[in-house]
Design a protein around this motif. Structure first.
Motif, PDB file in Angstrom:
ATOM      1  N   GLY A 250     -48.848  43.808  24.602  1.00 45.35           N
ATOM      2  CA  GLY A 250     -48.017  43.070  23.602  1.00 45.35           C
ATOM      3  C   GLY A 250     -46.804  43.906  23.116  1.00 45.35           C
ATOM      4  N   VAL A 251     -46.465  45.083  23.881  1.00 39.35           N
ATOM      5  CA  VAL A 251     -45.233  45.524  23.512  1.00 39.35           C
ATOM      6  C   VAL A 251     -44.035  45.095  24.444  1.00 39.35           C
ATOM      7  CG1 VAL A 251     -43.889  47.673  22.947  1.00 39.35           C
ATOM      8  CG2 VAL A 251     -46.564  47.481  22.790  1.00 39.35           C
ATOM      9  N   LYS A 252     -43.475  43.840  24.068  1.00 46.49           N
ATOM     10  CA  LYS A 252     -42.530  43.134  25.108  1.00 46.49           C
ATOM     11  C   LYS A 252     -41.240  43.912  25.191  1.00 46.49           C
ATOM     12  CE  LYS A 252     -39.862  38.921  25.781  1.00 46.49           C
ATOM     13  NZ  LYS A 252     -39.577  37.470  25.087  1.00 46.49           N
ATOM     14  N   GLY A 253     -40.804  44.091  26.577  1.00 51.23           N
ATOM     15  CA  GLY A 253     -39.611  45.070  26.643  1.00 51.23           C
ATOM     16  C   GLY A 253     -39.715  46.302  26.899  1.00 51.23           C
ATOM     17  N   LEU A 254     -40.931  46.928  26.677  1.00 48.86           N
ATOM     18  CA  LEU A 254     -41.267  48.249  27.009  1.00 48.86           C
ATOM     19  C   LEU A 254     -41.738  48.530  28.316  1.00 48.86           C
ATOM     20  CD1 LEU A 254     -41.168  51.418  25.966  1.00 48.86           C
ATOM     21  CD2 LEU A 254     -43.553  50.836  25.248  1.00 48.86           C
ATOM     22  N   SER A 255     -40.874  49.346  29.120  1.00 47.63           N
ATOM     23  CA  SER A 255     -41.899  49.493  30.474  1.00 47.63           C
ATOM     24  C   SER A 255     -41.618  51.321  30.931  1.00 47.63           C
ATOM     25  CB  SER A 255     -40.986  49.101  31.573  1.00 47.63           C
ATOM     26  OG  SER A 255     -39.436  48.938  31.529  1.00 47.63           O
ATOM     27  N   ALA A 256     -42.266  51.699  31.922  1.00 45.54           N
ATOM     28  CA  ALA A 256     -41.957  53.162  32.354  1.00 45.54           C
ATOM     29  C   ALA A 256     -42.432  53.300  33.606  1.00 45.54           C
ATOM     30  CB  ALA A 256     -42.738  54.062  31.267  1.00 45.54           C
ATOM     31  N   TYR A 257     -42.142  54.439  34.106  1.00 41.46           N
ATOM     32  CA  TYR A 257     -42.580  54.702  35.588  1.00 41.46           C
ATOM     33  C   TYR A 257     -42.734  56.158  35.899  1.00 41.46           C
ATOM     34  CZ  TYR A 257     -37.705  54.858  37.336  1.00 41.46           C
ATOM     35  OH  TYR A 257     -36.446  55.494  37.608  1.00 41.46           O
ATOM     36  N   VAL A 258     -43.550  56.503  36.988  1.00 43.67           N
ATOM     37  CA  VAL A 258     -43.009  57.919  37.365  1.00 43.67           C
ATOM     38  C   VAL A 258     -43.153  57.990  38.750  1.00 43.67           C
ATOM     39  CG1 VAL A 258     -45.843  58.228  37.490  1.00 43.67           C
ATOM     40  CG2 VAL A 258     -44.359  60.241  37.520  1.00 43.67           C
ATOM     41  N   PHE A 259     -42.254  58.828  39.403  1.00 40.39           N
ATOM     42  CA  PHE A 259     -41.905  58.461  41.017  1.00 40.39           C
ATOM     43  C   PHE A 259     -41.704  59.759  41.618  1.00 40.39           C
ATOM     44  CE2 PHE A 259     -38.393  55.955  43.187  1.00 40.39           C
ATOM     45  CZ  PHE A 259     -39.040  56.194  44.475  1.00 40.39           C
ATOM     46  N   TYR A 260     -42.503  60.142  42.540  1.00 43.09           N
ATOM     47  CA  TYR A 260     -42.635  61.419  43.354  1.00 43.09           C
ATOM     48  C   TYR A 260     -42.243  61.185  44.652  1.00 43.09           C
ATOM     49  CZ  TYR A 260     -44.219  65.451  45.552  1.00 43.09           C
ATOM     50  OH  TYR A 260     -44.287  66.700  46.423  1.00 43.09           O
ATOM     51  N   SER A 261     -41.320  62.004  45.094  1.00 43.97           N
ATOM     52  CA  SER A 261     -40.903  61.958  46.652  1.00 43.97           C
ATOM     53  C   SER A 261     -41.055  63.442  47.074  1.00 43.97           C
ATOM     54  CB  SER A 261     -39.553  61.392  46.780  1.00 43.97           C
ATOM     55  OG  SER A 261     -39.665  60.086  46.743  1.00 43.97           O
ATOM     56  N   ASP A 262     -41.351  63.439  48.674  1.00 43.71           N
ATOM     57  CA  ASP A 262     -41.288  64.486  49.505  1.00 43.71           C
ATOM     58  C   ASP A 262     -40.383  64.222  50.594  1.00 43.71           C
ATOM     59  OD1 ASP A 262     -42.635  67.374  49.821  1.00 43.71           O
ATOM     60  OD2 ASP A 262     -42.478  66.406  51.867  1.00 43.71           O
ATOM     61  N   TYR A 263     -39.218  65.386  50.600  1.00 45.50           N
ATOM     62  CA  TYR A 263     -38.124  65.172  51.571  1.00 45.50           C
ATOM     63  C   TYR A 263     -38.440  66.216  52.507  1.00 45.50           C
ATOM     64  CZ  TYR A 263     -36.334  61.838  48.326  1.00 45.50           C
ATOM     65  OH  TYR A 263     -36.246  60.747  47.475  1.00 45.50           O
ATOM     66  N   ASP A 264     -38.825  66.203  54.021  1.00 42.75           N
ATOM     67  CA  ASP A 264     -38.779  67.273  54.966  1.00 42.75           C
ATOM     68  C   ASP A 264     -38.086  67.130  55.992  1.00 42.75           C
ATOM     69  OD1 ASP A 264     -41.115  68.192  53.376  1.00 42.75           O
ATOM     70  OD2 ASP A 264     -42.629  67.084  54.531  1.00 42.75           O
TER      71      ASP A 264
END
Length: 411
Positions: A336-350
């Protein structure tokens, strides 16, 4: 190559036109204005001895485009970046410019100025312009997006098919005040030549097709880039998605090849990148996994890119690199909270020890787009934690306040 573009334009002019405005006065009075005001605060805080980088600035973009008269229109855009008491003890981040003393400096520039023709579902544009292709795009991450000089032709005459062609000679980065040649931009890349004496243009050809199948939504694209005596590039990608009851699945494979050509003015290059991302969306959640593998040389990408993994700071593309990642996003509109979004993003570079250092990045992002009487106003906060094995890690923090507006057009 240039003659091909000229012949194409001539053919379009001879086939007829369609008009919107009836005269020159209406052409300008029925023009449209749009833009975005931006307030940004970016900081990069290092763990050891490297000086903090930070900029605080207000500015934005203002676009004007005339109404078409017999298919012809004109456009211009102005960009400005203005310092707001940035700490001159900190190194300039790159939103602002720095003067000869290294202090933060405001600047303004013409972002676009072009003439455009549109006939029979074909748009032809010549001049300074923002373009959007997988490996030459606006890359809109700071106050001002990248912009380019040249010729573009985009055709949508065939249902579901978009054909694109570009001949680009110059570019401006996020904090440039003047255009530079594409040759200079390539030479300035990490590991690039110190200089490329001859100015070389980039020819780009692309095709995007929405495949008419019912079982799974499918788009396929192919792009070819050629910079004479420097390098050529082929990029293929596809996007598949399928909706089910309560959830959807998707996958996006891609492959890239780069190779030096002709006189190899930027040195020998022979590399590739294979990548795939895929995931599931359900109940507001979007979970995505990524994989990328790069060949013997690092990817050359001075103008924005669609590498298989791209984060707030890092991106897959170093020589002999294997990268994996996972991202979890959530749309609070489901609560019900229109317009609100979020994310978490993890990467590993070898990478092998002979090539560089292993790195990881964890990103956090939350944003809110207002609606109703505050429609156009947006807030965003981003935080990235970069760890470098045996090196100096850092935190990258970015805050955005933006306001988009548009008005004008035929009454």
């Amino acid at each position: 190559m240039r003659n091909i573009f000229i012949a194409f334009i001539a053919a379009v002019f001879l086939t007829g036109t369609a008009s919107a405005a009836d005269n020159v006065k209406e052409m300008f009075s029925q023009g449209t204005v749009k833009g975005e005001i931006r307030l940004l605060d970016f900081t990069r805080d290092f763990e050891k001895t490297t000086n903090t980088r930070s900029d605080t600035a207000i500015g934005g973009l203002f676009y004007y485009k005339t109404a078409p008269l017999k298919g012809i229109s004109f456009g211009a855009a102005f960009g400005t970046v203005n310092d707001i008491n940035s700490d001159d003890d900190d190194t300039v981040y790159g939103i602002l410019q720095k003067d000869t003393d290294g202090t933060h400096t405001s600047f303004s520039r013409m972002q676009e100025y072009y003439v455009q023709g549109e006939w029979f579902k074909t748009v032809i544009k010549y001049g300074a312009q923002e373009i959007r292709t997988p490996f030459m795009e606006v890359h809109d991450l700071r106050m001002l997006p990248r912009t380019y000089k040249g010729l573009s032709v985009v055709n949508n005459s065939v249902d579901r098919l978009t054909l694109s062609a570009y001949y680009i000679t110059d570019s401006m980065g996020w904090s440039d005040e003047e255009f530079i040649s594409l040759s200079d931009a390539v030479a300035a890349e990490p590991g690039g030549a110190s200089a490329i004496d001859d100015d070389k243009a980039m020819a780009i050809f692309g095709a995007s097709y929405d495949v008419p199948v019912d079982f799974v939504k499918t788009n396929v694209q192919g792009w070819y880039y050629n910079m004479a005596d420097v390098y050529s590039q082929t990029f293929l990608k596809a996007a598949f998605s399928k909706d089910f009851d309560g959830f959807s699945l998707y996958a996006k494979p891609s492959v890239l090849w780069q190779k030096s050509v002709g006189d190899e003015l930027n040195g020998d290059l022979d590399t590739h990148q294979y990548g795939i991302s895929g995931g599931v969306k359900t109940f507001g959640f979007d979970l995505t996994a990524f994989y990328a593998k790069t060949g013997d040389d690092g990817i050359v990408a001075p103008w924005g890119d669609e590498k298989a993994i791209i984060q707030q700071v890092l991106a897959a593309g170093r020589a002999e690199e294997t990268a994996t990642a996972v991202r979890l996003a959530y749309d609070f509109g489901k609560l019900g909270v229109k317009g609100l979004s979020a994310y978490v993003f993890y990467s590993d570079y070898d990478v092998p020890a002979s090539t560089g250092k292993d790195m990881t990045e964890t990103d956090y992002s939350v944003q809110y787009a207002f609606s109703g009487s505050l429609d156009g106003l947006g807030l965003r906060a981003r935080y990235a934690d970069i760890s470098i094995e045996g090196g100096e890690g850092y935190k990258d923090i970015r805050y955005y306040v933006t306001y988009k507006f548009a008005f004008g057009g035929k009454k």
